[in-house]
Design an enzyme around this catalytic site. Structure first.
Site, short mmCIF file in Angstrom:
data_model
loop_
_atom_site.label_atom_id
_atom_site.label_comp_id
_atom_site.label_asym_id
_atom_site.label_seq_id
_atom_site.Cartn_x
_atom_site.Cartn_y
_atom_site.Cartn_z
N THR A 30 0.82 -1.21 0.00
CA THR A 30 0.00 0.00 0.00
C THR A 30 0.86 1.26 0.00
O THR A 30 1.88 1.35 0.69
CB THR A 30 -0.93 0.01 1.23
OG1 THR A 30 -1.75 -1.15 1.19
CG2 THR A 30 -1.80 1.24 1.25
N ALA A 65 -2.13 4.60 -3.49
CA ALA A 65 -2.43 3.29 -4.09
C ALA A 65 -2.78 2.30 -2.99
O ALA A 65 -1.91 1.65 -2.42
CB ALA A 65 -1.24 2.79 -4.90
N GLN A 91 -23.10 -2.94 23.53
CA GLN A 91 -24.43 -2.53 24.00
C GLN A 91 -24.87 -3.37 25.19
O GLN A 91 -25.41 -2.85 26.17
CB GLN A 91 -25.44 -2.66 22.86
CG GLN A 91 -26.81 -2.08 23.16
CD GLN A 91 -26.80 -0.56 23.20
OE1 GLN A 91 -25.90 0.07 22.66
NE2 GLN A 91 -27.78 0.03 23.85
N GLU A 101 -6.43 -5.72 4.01
CA GLU A 101 -6.28 -6.86 3.10
C GLU A 101 -7.49 -7.01 2.17
O GLU A 101 -7.94 -8.11 1.88
CB GLU A 101 -6.02 -8.16 3.89
CG GLU A 101 -4.69 -8.12 4.63
CD GLU A 101 -4.19 -9.48 5.05
OE1 GLU A 101 -4.40 -10.45 4.30
OE2 GLU A 101 -3.57 -9.57 6.12
#
Length: 388
Positions: free
Chosen positions: A131, A135, A345, A372
Site C-alpha cells: 500500500t 495506491a 451494547q 487486506e
C-alpha cells in the site's frame, strides 16, 4: 467423514492445536492485553511465546524450519487468538501470510534457505510493503520504482500502513515496485523485491496513532536510493502484483478466521456478562431482548466460521477458492463488527471502558472491513466470480 463436516468436530491434531492455542490465549495473552493496548506497546514477550509454540511455522515444511502443518492450522490458531486480542492475532497473521508466505510461494531455493528458517521460527518478522499513499485498493497505481544499476536494484518511493515493519525483530520487508513500463500499452510492470531491514536508505517512520490494534506494529516506510542485489527479485520480473493477489486470496481466509474469533469472543463475553449482571432483580440474560441479541451474534459467528472452513477446504484441495475467500472475508469481518457493537451494547457503560475485551474489540474490528481488501473489493471479486 460426516463428523468432520461439522464445525463442532475437528480431526484430533487440529483439535489439540486449537485447545493449546486457546489455553495460551487465556493464560498468556489475555492478562497483558489491556496493558499493551493502553501503552501502545508491542507485545514482544507474547510473540516470543507464540514463536516457542511454533505458531509462525505452522504452514511451512520442516525443511525450512516449519512445523509441517497447513494453512487451516494457522487459521485455527488465529481464531483462538482473535477471541482475546486482535493485535496479537494480526501480528501472527501478517508475519506468516504477508511476511513469510511470499518467500515460500515465489522465492528461489536460495532465498527460501536464507529467510524462511528465521521467519518460521518467529525469532524474526517480515512485512510486505504494498500500500502507498495514493495506491490502496488500486495497487496498480504503485509509484515506488526499482531501477537497475549494474548488478543491483535502486529503490525509491514510499509505503504506508505496513504491519510488522518497524519492530526490533523485523528483518525483512518485501516491496512492490515499478520495474518497467510496457511501451505499447503503458501498463506498469510491478515486481516484488526483498529488502533487508538494515539496508541503508530504508526507513520505517514513526508508528501510527491508530483507532485500534494499538499493540500491533504499523509504520509508513520510505526508500531513498535503497540498493539491493538483483538476486533479491522475488519471483519473475513484472509478476509482483499478480503474485501478491494470490497471497491476498490466501490471506483473506486467515483474516476471516481472525474475524470469526472476534465474533465468537464477543459472544462468549456477552454470555458471561448476561449471566452475572443483574437488573431489576434478575440476570439480564433472562430478558428476551438480550438473549435474542446474543442468539443472533452466535448465528453470525457460526455462519462466518462455516464460510472460512469452506474456503480453506477448497484451498487445501487445490481447487479455485478466490470467490469463497472473498465471501469468508466479507461475512467474517461484518460478523466481527456487528458482534462487537452488540456486545458493547449488552455491557452498557462497562462496554465503553478500554479494560474490557469487548470495548477493545469495538475499536479494533472496523479495520477488519478495510485491511487486506475492503468490503467493497470483496463484493467486486464475488460479483466477478459470478461472471458479472
Amino acid at each position: 467423514m460426516n463428523a468432520y463436516l461439522s464445525t463442532g468436530m475437528l480431526p484430533d491434531e487440529y483439535e489439540q492445536l486449537r485447545k493449546t492455542v486457546a489455553d495460551f490465549a487465556r493464560t498468556v495473552v489475555a492478562p497483558v492485553s489491556a496493558k499493551h493496548d493502553a501503552e501502545h506497546s508491542f507485545p514482544y514477550e507474547v510473540v516470543a511465546g507464540m514463536a516457542d509454540m511454533g505458531l509462525f511455522g505452522l504452514p511451512f515444511p520442516e525443511e525450512y524450519g516449519g512445523m509441517g502443518g497447513d494453512y487451516f492450522a494457522l487459521c485455527l490458531a488465529l481464531e483462538e487468538l482473535g477471541k482475546v486480542d486482535q493485535s496479537v492475532a494480526i501480528t501472527l497473521e501478517a508475519g506468516v501470510s504477508l511476511g513469510a508466505m511470499p518467500v515460500y510461494r515465489f522465492g528461489t531455493e536460495k532465498q527460501k534457505q536464507a529467510w524462511l528458517p528465521q521467519l518460521a521460527s518467529g525469532k524474526n518478522l517480515a512485512a510486505f510493503g504494498l500500500t502507498e499513499p495514493g495506491a490502496g485498493s488500486d495497487a496498480g497505481g504503485t509509484k515506488t520504482t526499482a531501477k537497475r544499476d549494474g548488478d543491483d536494484w535502486i529503490i525509491n518511493g514510499s509505503k504506508q500502513f505496513i504491519t510488522n515493519s518497524g519492530t526490533d525483530i523485523t528483518s525483512l520487508v518485501t516491496v512492490t515496485a515499478v520495474t518497467g513500463v510496457d511501451e505499447a500499452t503503458g501498463k506498469k510492470h510491478i515486481s516484488s523485491i526483498l529488502v533487508p531491514a538494515d539496508t541503508p536508505g530504508f526507513v520505517a517512520g514513526p508508528a501510527y496513532d491508530k483507532v485500534g490494534w494499538n499493540a500491533s506494529d504499523t509504520h509508513p516506510l520510505s526508500f531513498t536510493d535503497v540498493r539491493v542485489p538483483q538476486e533479491n527479485l522475488l519471483g519473475d520480473e513484472g509478476r509482483g502484483y499478480a503474485n501478491f493477489l494470490h497471497i491476498l486470496d490466501e490471506g483473506r481466509i486467515a483474516i476471516a478466521a481472525l474475524s470469526v474469533g472476534v465474533a465468537q469472543g464477543c459472544v462468549d463475553e456477552s454470555i458471561k456478562y448476561a449471566r452475572e449482571r443483574e437488573a431489576f432483580g434478575t440476570p439480564i440474560g433472562r430478558n428476551q431482548a438480550i438473549s435474542f441479541k446474543i442468539a443472533r451474534m452466535e448465528a453470525r459467528a457460526h455462519a462466518a466460521r462455516a464460510a472460512y472452513y469452506d474456503a480453506a477446504a477448497l484451498m487445501l484441495s487445490g481447487k479455485n477458492f478466490k470467490k469463497e475467500a472473498s465471501i469468508a472475508k466479507l461475512v467474517g469481518s461484518e460478523a466481527a463488527m456487528d458482534n462487537a457493537r452488540d456486545a458493547t451494547q449488552i455491557h452498557g457503560g462497562y462496554g465503553f471502558m478500554n479494560e474490557y475485551t469487548v470495548a477493545r474489540h469495538y475499536r479494533d474490528s472496523k479495520i477488519l472491513e478495510i485491511g487486506e481488501g475492503t468490503t467493497e473489493v470483496q463484493l467486486m471479486l464475488i460479483a466477478r466470480g459470478l461472471g458479472l
